[in-house]
Scaffold this motif. Sequence first.
Motif, PDB file in Angstrom:
ATOM      1  N   PHE A 253       2.460  21.271  -5.712  1.00 40.90           N
ATOM      2  CA  PHE A 253       1.847  20.580  -6.772  1.00 40.90           C
ATOM      3  C   PHE A 253       2.728  20.676  -8.371  1.00 40.90           C
ATOM      4  CE2 PHE A 253      -1.973  21.692  -4.366  1.00 40.90           C
ATOM      5  CZ  PHE A 253      -1.907  19.570  -5.133  1.00 40.90           C
ATOM      6  N   THR A 254       4.085  20.592  -8.099  1.00 45.76           N
ATOM      7  CA  THR A 254       4.851  20.335  -9.273  1.00 45.76           C
ATOM      8  C   THR A 254       4.914  19.388 -10.094  1.00 45.76           C
ATOM      9  OG1 THR A 254       7.265  21.723  -8.145  1.00 45.76           O
ATOM     10  CG2 THR A 254       7.554  19.795  -9.846  1.00 45.76           C
ATOM     11  N   THR A 255       3.843  17.887  -9.664  1.00 46.49           N
ATOM     12  CA  THR A 255       3.851  17.038 -10.730  1.00 46.49           C
ATOM     13  C   THR A 255       2.623  17.605 -11.627  1.00 46.49           C
ATOM     14  OG1 THR A 255       4.611  15.490  -9.719  1.00 46.49           O
ATOM     15  CG2 THR A 255       2.920  14.484 -10.773  1.00 46.49           C
ATOM     16  N   PHE A 256       1.761  18.351 -11.058  1.00 49.29           N
ATOM     17  CA  PHE A 256       0.722  18.914 -12.040  1.00 49.29           C
ATOM     18  C   PHE A 256       0.535  20.550 -12.491  1.00 49.29           C
ATOM     19  CE2 PHE A 256      -0.447  16.280  -8.658  1.00 49.29           C
ATOM     20  CZ  PHE A 256      -1.132  14.836  -9.777  1.00 49.29           C
ATOM     21  N   ARG A 257       1.803  20.957 -12.301  1.00 47.15           N
ATOM     22  CA  ARG A 257       1.481  22.509 -12.951  1.00 47.15           C
ATOM     23  C   ARG A 257       2.760  22.546 -14.372  1.00 47.15           C
ATOM     24  NH1 ARG A 257       7.033  26.018  -9.870  1.00 47.15           N
ATOM     25  NH2 ARG A 257       6.108  28.062 -10.944  1.00 47.15           N
ATOM     26  N   SER A 258       2.422  22.904 -15.482  1.00 41.84           N
ATOM     27  CA  SER A 258       3.183  23.004 -16.937  1.00 41.84           C
ATOM     28  C   SER A 258       4.414  23.154 -17.083  1.00 41.84           C
ATOM     29  CB  SER A 258       1.873  24.425 -17.700  1.00 41.84           C
ATOM     30  OG  SER A 258       2.707  24.751 -18.520  1.00 41.84           O
ATOM     31  N   SER A 259       4.997  23.170 -17.467  1.00 40.95           N
ATOM     32  CA  SER A 259       7.084  23.770 -18.088  1.00 40.95           C
ATOM     33  C   SER A 259       6.376  24.886 -17.885  1.00 40.95           C
ATOM     34  CB  SER A 259       6.907  22.825 -18.893  1.00 40.95           C
ATOM     35  OG  SER A 259       6.568  23.036 -20.306  1.00 40.95           O
ATOM     36  N   ILE A 260       5.859  25.658 -18.636  1.00 38.29           N
ATOM     37  CA  ILE A 260       5.859  26.887 -18.792  1.00 38.29           C
ATOM     38  C   ILE A 260       4.846  28.462 -17.326  1.00 38.29           C
ATOM     39  CG2 ILE A 260       6.257  27.056 -21.053  1.00 38.29           C
ATOM     40  CD1 ILE A 260       3.308  27.450 -21.496  1.00 38.29           C
ATOM     41  N   CYS A 261       4.740  27.466 -16.310  1.00 39.72           N
ATOM     42  CA  CYS A 261       3.963  28.302 -15.358  1.00 39.72           C
ATOM     43  C   CYS A 261       4.617  29.157 -15.346  1.00 39.72           C
ATOM     44  CB  CYS A 261       3.630  26.942 -14.462  1.00 39.72           C
ATOM     45  SG  CYS A 261       2.012  27.807 -12.930  1.00 39.72           S
ATOM     46  N   GLN A 262       4.425  30.360 -14.986  1.00 40.31           N
ATOM     47  CA  GLN A 262       4.847  31.195 -14.808  1.00 40.31           C
ATOM     48  C   GLN A 262       4.383  32.238 -13.666  1.00 40.31           C
ATOM     49  OE1 GLN A 262       3.521  34.694 -16.821  1.00 40.31           O
ATOM     50  NE2 GLN A 262       5.430  33.457 -19.066  1.00 40.31           N
TER      51      GLN A 262
ATOM     52  N   PHE B  40      -4.899  28.959  -8.735  1.00 40.80           N
ATOM     53  CA  PHE B  40      -4.213  27.386  -9.215  1.00 40.80           C
ATOM     54  C   PHE B  40      -3.039  27.858 -10.379  1.00 40.80           C
ATOM     55  CE2 PHE B  40      -8.491  26.351  -8.691  1.00 40.80           C
ATOM     56  CZ  PHE B  40      -9.143  24.907  -8.385  1.00 40.80           C
ATOM     57  N   LEU B  41      -2.021  26.944 -11.029  1.00 43.02           N
ATOM     58  CA  LEU B  41      -0.825  26.861 -11.186  1.00 43.02           C
ATOM     59  C   LEU B  41      -1.331  26.644 -12.691  1.00 43.02           C
ATOM     60  CD1 LEU B  41       1.182  24.274  -9.404  1.00 43.02           C
ATOM     61  CD2 LEU B  41       1.065  26.517  -9.651  1.00 43.02           C
ATOM     62  N   HIS B  42      -0.433  26.488 -14.185  1.00 41.59           N
ATOM     63  CA  HIS B  42      -0.957  27.234 -15.055  1.00 41.59           C
ATOM     64  C   HIS B  42      -1.051  25.262 -15.672  1.00 41.59           C
ATOM     65  CE1 HIS B  42       0.167  27.049 -19.675  1.00 41.59           C
ATOM     66  NE2 HIS B  42      -1.553  27.186 -19.317  1.00 41.59           N
ATOM     67  N   ASN B  43      -2.132  25.037 -15.965  1.00 42.70           N
ATOM     68  CA  ASN B  43      -2.338  23.588 -16.602  1.00 42.70           C
ATOM     69  C   ASN B  43      -2.504  22.482 -15.221  1.00 42.70           C
ATOM     70  OD1 ASN B  43      -2.709  23.911 -18.695  1.00 42.70           O
ATOM     71  ND2 ASN B  43      -0.735  23.236 -19.836  1.00 42.70           N
ATOM     72  N   GLN B  44      -3.536  23.142 -14.429  1.00 42.87           N
ATOM     73  CA  GLN B  44      -2.847  22.444 -12.751  1.00 42.87           C
ATOM     74  C   GLN B  44      -3.980  21.534 -13.203  1.00 42.87           C
ATOM     75  OE1 GLN B  44      -2.702  24.641  -8.874  1.00 42.87           O
ATOM     76  NE2 GLN B  44      -2.932  22.105  -8.127  1.00 42.87           N
ATOM     77  N   VAL B  45      -5.958  21.976 -13.114  1.00 36.06           N
ATOM     78  CA  VAL B  45      -6.568  21.372 -13.300  1.00 36.06           C
ATOM     79  C   VAL B  45      -7.262  20.056 -14.333  1.00 36.06           C
ATOM     80  CG1 VAL B  45      -9.489  22.051 -13.583  1.00 36.06           C
ATOM     81  CG2 VAL B  45      -7.899  23.153 -12.599  1.00 36.06           C
ATOM     82  N   ARG B  46      -6.403  20.309 -15.960  1.00 34.01           N
ATOM     83  CA  ARG B  46      -6.740  19.581 -16.672  1.00 34.01           C
ATOM     84  C   ARG B  46      -5.004  18.261 -16.115  1.00 34.01           C
ATOM     85  NH1 ARG B  46      -5.234  23.166 -21.196  1.00 34.01           N
ATOM     86  NH2 ARG B  46      -4.958  21.024 -22.803  1.00 34.01           N
ATOM     87  N   SER B  47      -3.865  18.925 -15.262  1.00 29.19           N
ATOM     88  CA  SER B  47      -3.671  17.790 -15.187  1.00 29.19           C
ATOM     89  C   SER B  47      -3.875  17.250 -14.866  1.00 29.19           C
ATOM     90  CB  SER B  47      -1.962  18.375 -14.536  1.00 29.19           C
ATOM     91  OG  SER B  47      -1.145  19.283 -15.777  1.00 29.19           O
ATOM     92  N   ILE B  48      -4.935  17.432 -12.989  1.00 29.27           N
ATOM     93  CA  ILE B  48      -4.811  16.694 -11.826  1.00 29.27           C
ATOM     94  C   ILE B  48      -6.237  15.865 -12.478  1.00 29.27           C
ATOM     95  CG2 ILE B  48      -6.725  17.296 -10.016  1.00 29.27           C
ATOM     96  CD1 ILE B  48      -4.691  19.235  -9.483  1.00 29.27           C
ATOM     97  N   VAL B  49      -7.035  16.791 -13.657  1.00 35.71           N
ATOM     98  CA  VAL B  49      -8.461  15.598 -14.350  1.00 35.71           C
ATOM     99  C   VAL B  49      -7.428  13.994 -14.784  1.00 35.71           C
ATOM    100  CG1 VAL B  49     -10.093  15.773 -16.041  1.00 35.71           C
ATOM    101  CG2 VAL B  49     -10.195  17.762 -14.212  1.00 35.71           C
TER     102      VAL B  49
END
Length: 260
Positions: free
Chosen positions: A157-166, A199-208
Amino acid sequence: MPRYALKIDYDGTPFAGWQAQADQPSVQGAVEAALARLDPGFAGGARIAAAGRTDAGVHATGQVAHADLEKDWDPFRLSEALNFHLKPAPVAVLAAVPVGDDFHARFSALERRYTFRLIARRAPVTHDRGRVWQVLNPLDAGAMRAGAAHLIGRHDFTTFRSSICQAQSPVKTLDEITIEEIPLPQGAEYRFHLRARSFLHNQVRSIVGTLERVGAGAWAPDRVAEVLEARNRAACGPVCPPQGLYLTGVGYPRDPFAGA
């Protein structure tokens, strides 16, 4: 030291997120301040652990945390005392239950469940202001469901992952996405329900945000598969705002709140 699991409900609007921060209000900080009024350990700086660290502006109806206290509490009295000391913060302890030392709010969790609320109508929202994302034009729920189907299962899910995801890996298994359409006067509400172990950081908000583009007719449903395969953050649709997102539940091998 007795350990207690806490089920917590909160409006994330006034907070900089769940995690305690030195110079900004946080949900964790509010709960720990209430515990400090009741327990010597927290007065001395003890910390709680939570199932998920929600971002600034994100809400919860089923966050779970655990706390190690120095005193044995009747569970009902503990929740009542915490709610008294949490006032006037928009945070409530729905239940407090004793758990074993092997229970950990984060590491024992088998799944997290999130709901995102989106309202589509021309007139501004009133009662739900600050608690939903509003768009002006109608959405095609069938198209969004077709797009969402491409995301179910184990993927990068790299596409849906924040650039600051840890997170150590972008590979996650998304177990469920369901989309409800609820008619409203002069519009509709769409509720996106997502379930996964983590979930990855911002994954849900990126998907929606991506699925909204599909529902608006700007993207075909199959484009969701293409952007997923791209593994490129730049291919993602817009990241939607936080105020529509809710952590609604956490699953464990045995529900600690059953019968609470």
